[in-house]
Enzyme design. Structure first.
Site, mmCIF file in Angstrom:
data_model
loop_
_atom_site.group_PDB
_atom_site.id
_atom_site.type_symbol
_atom_site.label_atom_id
_atom_site.label_comp_id
_atom_site.label_asym_id
_atom_site.label_seq_id
_atom_site.Cartn_x
_atom_site.Cartn_y
_atom_site.Cartn_z
ATOM 1 N N LYS A 128 0.614 -1.134 -0.209
ATOM 2 C CA LYS A 128 0.192 0.175 0.070
ATOM 3 C C LYS A 128 0.908 1.273 -0.118
ATOM 4 C CE LYS A 128 -3.462 -2.605 -0.069
ATOM 5 N NZ LYS A 128 -4.814 -2.766 0.734
HETATM 6 C C1 LIG Z 1 -5.913 -4.060 0.918
HETATM 7 C C2 LIG Z 1 -7.288 -3.639 0.930
HETATM 8 C C3 LIG Z 1 -8.079 -4.095 2.275
HETATM 9 C C4 LIG Z 1 -7.600 -4.789 3.163
HETATM 10 O O1 LIG Z 1 -6.442 -4.678 3.538
HETATM 11 P P1 LIG Z 1 -5.575 -5.920 4.256
HETATM 12 O O2 LIG Z 1 -4.541 -5.230 5.153
HETATM 13 O O3 LIG Z 1 -5.062 -6.858 3.344
HETATM 14 O O4 LIG Z 1 -6.438 -6.721 5.212
HETATM 15 C C5 LIG Z 1 -9.368 -3.615 2.030
HETATM 16 N N1 LIG Z 1 -9.977 -2.785 0.946
HETATM 17 C C6 LIG Z 1 -9.057 -2.587 -0.017
HETATM 18 C C7 LIG Z 1 -9.705 -1.675 -1.101
HETATM 19 C C8 LIG Z 1 -7.694 -2.761 -0.038
HETATM 20 O O5 LIG Z 1 -7.139 -2.565 -1.101
#
Ligand SMILES: *Cc1c(COP(=O)(O)O)cnc(C)c1O
Length: 389
Positions: free
Chosen positions: A206
């Site tokens: 991210k």
């Molecule tokens: C990455 C993501 C999540 C979940 O995050 P995690 O840390 O992998 O549980 C939720 N919503 C969106 C849109 C994402 O891209």
């Protein structure tokens, strides 16, 4: 170079034939290389401290991230999915409730609703885009609807003012899924700024990524933050006093210390992403078979990924792979057609916009560490593609 799927996505249509020679979809070694001294110092400080959970690093990170977003409280948890689920539970959403979610999103948005005991009800993206809007939400409201989860997908904020107005009129909670939008701005305000309740993920790929799992909820509401602090730690405020039935979703001190180092660099890295997006736009703008992502005039996009759209997606992915450019499809299977939601009563054809996006989107390499040479290689490879007649 490390090849790791970006976002939380899985499934790569275009793995490179010549790894090392080409452009990886995402390079997670480069960010560490750039910040190595600071990260090593932070990790070693935690390791020596003997305090590994719910200590000073979490407290400092929570206050720094809340300040960064422009709100009062941040509660760090173990993942973005947990952040969404616990926020829904803290808002009082649960069994018997419907929650409106985008038909086009990463599956975690739906899973969090299901995990809270509620039912995810899909809303198709507006117009020709990838995001939901107020009109789509309003058309989907029923007496069972308790909340809506707009997703600031790919780093572009949803148009929140009209959506908040609709939610207010129908008595719905708004929980923003900001997992892909750290630092993005909506009409000058950061995503997560008061009065938002927003969930973030710190999955490594991210825009603000930990070196492991992590997530957080930000809110301006002290009471909600207090419930979240209990929900992440066995429903307790004080050791061995359990007021709510809940499990463990703590973020550890090592991750918090790493995130503090990276938060200081977030704006600069987002600016580098924006420069790369500008370069892609300048280099690919004239191709009539390719649609490029755009930013609304009121939005500051943080380009978590750069999804282009074409009817020739699979052929383009194959062509780019031949040229050594690794791509990913966000997301190749729409959530409602995943086996996980087979029982939801949403057969193929029921959400045509989500289904078309799943067939037509292809994400190009995007990140603060894509070099000029790599960007040129991507542009050359895309420009040399000839769509079949
Ligand atoms: C990455 C993501 C999540 C979940 O995050 P995690 O840390 O992998 O549980 C939720 N919503 C969106 C849109 C994402 O891209």
């Amino acid at each position: 170079m490390t090849l790791e799927p970006g976002g939380a996505a899985a499934g790569a249509p275009g793995a490179p034939r010549r790894p090392g020679a080409g452009v990886p979809f995402l390079d997670l070694q480069a960010p560490y290389a750039e910040l190595r001294a600071g990260i090593d110092r932070a990790v070693s400080r935690v390791l020596s401290s003997g305090r590994y959970l719910l200590g000073p690093e979490i407290e400092a990170f929570e206050s720094e991230f809340a300040g960064y977003c422009g709100t009062a409280y941040c509660v760090a948890v173990n993942s973005g999915c947990d952040a969404l689920e616990l926020a829904l539970r803290a808002l009082g959403v649960g069994p018997g409730d419907d929650v409106l979610v985008p038909s086009h999103t990463f599956i975690a948005t739906w899973i969090a609703v299901s995990a809270a005991g509620a039912r995810p009800v899909p809303v198709e993206p507006a117009g020709g885009g990838t995001l939901i809007d107020a009109a789509g939400v309003e058309a989907a409201v029923t007496p069972r609807t308790r909340a809506v989860v707009p997703v600031h997908l790919y780093g572009h904020p949803v148009d929140l003012d009209p959506l908040r107005e609709v939610a207010h009129r129908h008595g719905l909670h708004v929980l923003e899924d900001a997992a892909q939008a750290h630092g993005a701005r909506y009409r000058g305000q950061r995503v997560g700024a008061a009065p938002s309740v927003a969930a973030f993920s710190f999955y490594p790929g991210k825009n603000l990524g930990a070196m492991g799992d992590g997530g957080a909820v930000v809110t301006a509401d002290a009471e909600l933050a207090g419930r979240l602090r209990m929900l992440r730690n066995y429903g307790s405020r004080a050791k061995y006093r359990h007021e709510l039935r809940s499990g463990n979703s703590r973020l550890d001190e090592v991750q918090a210390a790493v995130l503090r180092v990276k938060l200081a660099r977030l704006d600069e890295w987002n600016a580098r992403r924006a420069r790369l997006a500008g370069r892609y736009r300048a280099g690919l703008g004239g191709l009539d078979w390719l649609r490029l992502p755009e930013a609304a005039p009121w939005a500051e996009h943080v380009w978590h990924v750069y999804p282009v759209r074409t009817r020739h997606r699979d052929a383009l992915a194959g062509h780019l792979a031949e040229a050594g450019v690794q791509t990913l499809s966000h997301y190749p299977v729409p959530v409602h057609l995943s086996p996980a939601y087979a029982s939801a009563g949403l057969p193929a054809g029921s959400l045509p916009r989500a289904e078309r996006l799943a067939a037509e989107l292809l994400s190009l390499p995007m990140g603060p560490h894509v070099t000029d040479g790599q960007a040129e290689a991507v542009l050359d490879a895309v420009r040399s593609f000839r769509p079949p007649e």
